[in-house]
Enzyme design. Structure first.
Site, PDB file in Angstrom:
ATOM      1  N   ASP A   1     112.908-102.377  80.635  1.00  0.00           N
ATOM      2  CA  ASP A   1     112.722-101.333  81.308  1.00  0.00           C
ATOM      3  C   ASP A   1     111.501-101.677  82.172  1.00  0.00           C
ATOM      4  OD1 ASP A   1     112.316 -99.107  82.999  1.00  0.00           O
ATOM      5  OD2 ASP A   1     111.804 -97.782  81.323  1.00  0.00           O
ATOM      6  N   MET A   2     111.875-101.956  83.375  1.00  0.00           N
ATOM      7  CA  MET A   2     110.670-102.747  84.133  1.00  0.00           C
ATOM      8  C   MET A   2     109.433-101.236  84.311  1.00  0.00           C
ATOM      9  SD  MET A   2     111.926-105.127  84.639  1.00  0.00           S
ATOM     10  CE  MET A   2     110.660-106.029  85.601  1.00  0.00           C
TER      11      MET A   2
ATOM     12  N   TYR B   1     109.265 -99.694  91.518  1.00  0.00           N
ATOM     13  CA  TYR B   1     108.714 -99.704  92.765  1.00  0.00           C
ATOM     14  C   TYR B   1     107.300-100.138  93.296  1.00  0.00           C
ATOM     15  CZ  TYR B   1     113.336 -97.647  93.865  1.00  0.00           C
ATOM     16  OH  TYR B   1     114.720 -96.957  93.971  1.00  0.00           O
TER      17      TYR B   1
ATOM     18  N   ARG C   1      98.450 -92.813  87.442  1.00  0.00           N
ATOM     19  CA  ARG C   1      98.599 -91.843  86.369  1.00  0.00           C
ATOM     20  C   ARG C   1      97.569 -91.590  85.535  1.00  0.00           C
ATOM     21  NH1 ARG C   1     104.619 -94.094  83.943  1.00  0.00           N
ATOM     22  NH2 ARG C   1     105.214 -95.023  85.847  1.00  0.00           N
TER      23      ARG C   1
ATOM     24  N   ASP D   1     115.941-100.320  87.318  1.00  0.00           N
ATOM     25  CA  ASP D   1     115.159-101.275  86.588  1.00  0.00           C
ATOM     26  C   ASP D   1     115.357-101.171  85.124  1.00  0.00           C
ATOM     27  OD1 ASP D   1     114.412 -98.608  85.955  1.00  0.00           O
ATOM     28  OD2 ASP D   1     112.151 -99.237  85.965  1.00  0.00           O
ATOM     29  N   GLU D   2     116.489-101.004  84.538  1.00  0.00           N
ATOM     30  CA  GLU D   2     116.822-100.970  83.315  1.00  0.00           C
ATOM     31  C   GLU D   2     118.055-101.798  82.800  1.00  0.00           C
ATOM     32  OE1 GLU D   2     115.392 -96.530  81.925  1.00  0.00           O
ATOM     33  OE2 GLU D   2     117.469 -96.917  82.270  1.00  0.00           O
TER      34      GLU D   2
HETATM   35  P1  TTP Z   1     112.114 -95.193  86.350  1.00  0.00           P
HETATM   36  O1  TTP Z   1     112.278 -96.392  85.460  1.00  0.00           O
HETATM   37  O2  TTP Z   1     112.171 -93.838  85.906  1.00  0.00           O
HETATM   38  O3  TTP Z   1     110.262 -95.238  86.401  1.00  0.00           O
HETATM   39  P2  TTP Z   1     109.368 -96.376  86.784  1.00  0.00           P
HETATM   40  O4  TTP Z   1     109.819 -97.724  86.544  1.00  0.00           O
HETATM   41  O5  TTP Z   1     108.618 -95.840  88.001  1.00  0.00           O
HETATM   42  O6  TTP Z   1     107.990 -96.218  85.769  1.00  0.00           O
HETATM   43  P3  TTP Z   1     107.948 -96.346  84.118  1.00  0.00           P
HETATM   44  O7  TTP Z   1     106.921 -97.438  83.863  1.00  0.00           O
HETATM   45  O8  TTP Z   1     107.473 -95.063  83.466  1.00  0.00           O
HETATM   46  O9  TTP Z   1     109.466 -96.522  83.817  1.00  0.00           O
HETATM   47  O10 TTP Z   1     112.264 -95.389  87.799  1.00  0.00           O
HETATM   48  C1  TTP Z   1     112.462 -96.761  88.519  1.00  0.00           C
HETATM   49  C2  TTP Z   1     112.478 -96.682  89.632  1.00  0.00           C
HETATM   50  O11 TTP Z   1     113.372 -95.800  90.246  1.00  0.00           O
HETATM   51  C3  TTP Z   1     111.000 -96.239  90.330  1.00  0.00           C
HETATM   52  O12 TTP Z   1     109.949 -97.039  90.216  1.00  0.00           O
HETATM   53  C4  TTP Z   1     111.213 -95.261  91.708  1.00  0.00           C
HETATM   54  C5  TTP Z   1     112.681 -94.853  91.385  1.00  0.00           C
HETATM   55  N1  TTP Z   1     112.914 -93.545  91.146  1.00  0.00           N
HETATM   56  C6  TTP Z   1     113.255 -92.745  92.310  1.00  0.00           C
HETATM   57  O13 TTP Z   1     113.380 -93.218  93.329  1.00  0.00           O
HETATM   58  N2  TTP Z   1     113.378 -91.409  92.134  1.00  0.00           N
HETATM   59  C7  TTP Z   1     113.121 -90.651  90.969  1.00  0.00           C
HETATM   60  O14 TTP Z   1     113.347 -89.556  90.805  1.00  0.00           O
HETATM   61  C8  TTP Z   1     112.996 -91.593  89.689  1.00  0.00           C
HETATM   62  C9  TTP Z   1     112.807 -91.185  88.183  1.00  0.00           C
HETATM   63  C10 TTP Z   1     112.856 -92.999  89.825  1.00  0.00           C
END
Ligand code: TTP
Length: 336
Positions: A17-18, A22, A77, A138-139
């Site tokens: 998981d990245m 973004y 954060r 991103d997963e």
């Molecule tokens: P996530 O993997 O939920 O979060 P993240 O990568 O930003 O942070 P974390 O380190 O906690 O995993 O989401 C991946 C990307 O998807 C995120 O960077 C932006 C996009 N996204 C949206 O556009 N809208 C949303 O509601 C969510 C949850 C994510």
């Protein structure tokens, strides 16, 4: 090390998981954002006629119309910025936060740069995995059985044990069990327990795990899998400039669960014996399909223990494709 019995043992499954994805993509494009509190904001709707913002344009926003925050750097954060906030609210709690708007094309958000970056990660992982399954932008779930077996055949057990234990949390450590109590929804906002760890904290429980693994081929393969995931994460960072978090287990539900326990830039190994310990107090919404109202309904009908036991017993089957046993379980609960 116990002898390998290929085919008779469960697979070694990783989950990647990245971190704040973004934001990471924007940082790779613009190093001025590195180490700074920053966030990515959506484009403002209802702004017809405004010129599009291409990826290479100046997309920093200091005021004016802005969409909501969709990704938050860990520095931001720590200063109280969360995904639910508007740009103005974020500026209020953290005046120094840098807000970057997503690119637009034809008057709508253009997410291509993030999709391309996610695809580049999958391509890189695929070079060393038996199978990859992109779960979101991103997963990625990865079958690393072959890579783990290769390490077991080519490196000394002591070397693998040292490499895995130096880089990997155990899912039943006190730290992990504490992290598992956080609900998925607050984890998604960026809760205060998500932080980089002192590596000395990783030692918790590893001595016993390595001792027991000497007679447990399933555990040894997973330990080798942890080394594979560590090396893949390093490769993603050195090649693409993105940090990520990782999980290792015998199926993708548990690997994802492990992955989410320690972020950013950390990894967690969920050995079979650790699953019941971890799942005991786990908020149900951390399991796929059990978020929201449905998860609440399951919980209120005292199915939590049943759900936990079921997940522990899951085989991953084929990594790519749907997990029919898990889906049948969710359906059976729904019809109760
Ligand atoms: P996530 O993997 O939920 O979060 P993240 O990568 O930003 O942070 P974390 O380190 O906690 O995993 O989401 C991946 C990307 O998807 C995120 O960077 C932006 C996009 N996204 C949206 O556009 N809208 C949303 O509601 C969510 C949850 C994510």
């Amino acid at each position: 090390m116990p002898p390998l019995q290929r085919g008779a043992l469960p697979p070694v499954v990783g989950f990647i998981d990245m971190d704040c994805f973004y934001v990471a993509v924007e940082r790779a494009r613009d190093p001025r954002l590195l180490g700074k509190p920053c966030a990515v904001v959506q484009y403002p709707t209802g702004q017809r006629g405004r010129p599009d913002l291409r990826p290479e344009d100046d997309r920093w926003r200091t005021g004016g119309p802005m969409g909501g925050i969709i990704a938050v750097s860990y520095e931001a954060r720590a200063r109280g910025v969360t995904r639910q906030m508007s740009g103005a609210e974020a500026k209020k709690v953290c005046p120094e936060v840098i807000l970057v708007q997503v690119p637009t094309a034809f008057g709508k958000a253009d997410l291509q740069i993030y999709k391309d970056a996610g695809d580049a990660v999958v391509d890189l992982l695929a070079s060393r995995c038996d199978a990859t399954e992109k779960r979101s932008v991103d997963e990625v779930a990865i079958d690393i059985t072959g890579a783990a077996e290769h390490l077991l055949a080519s490196r000394a057990a002591a070397e693998l044990g040292a490499a895995a234990s130096a880089a990997t949390h155990l899912a039943d450590s006190a730290l992990s069990v504490d992290a598992a109590k956080v609900t998925r929804s607050s984890a998604r906002q960026g809760h205060d327990k998500q932080q980089s760890r002192d590596t000395s904290e990783l030692a918790d429980g590893w001595e016993e795990v390595l001792r027991r693994a000497a007679s447990d081929p399933v555990a040894w393969r997973l330990i080798a899998g942890a080394v594979v995931v560590k090396e893949l994460r390093q490769q993603v960072e050195s090649t693409l400039g993105f940090t990520c978090s990782g999980g290792v287990a015998t199926n993708k539900v548990l690997a994802k669960l492990g992955c989410g326990l320690h972020k950013p830039n950390q990894q967690t190994l969920l050995l079979p014996h650790a699953a019941p310990v971890l799942l005991k107090d786990l908020p149900l919404d951390r399991l796929p399909g059990l978020g929201g109202d449905f998860g609440q309904a399951v919980k209120s009908r005292h199915f939590a223990d049943f759900a936990a036991c079921w997940v522990v017993g899951l085989g991953s089957g084929s990594l790519v494709g749907r997990n029919h046993r898990y889906e049948r379980f969710l359906e059976s609960v729904e019809t109760c």
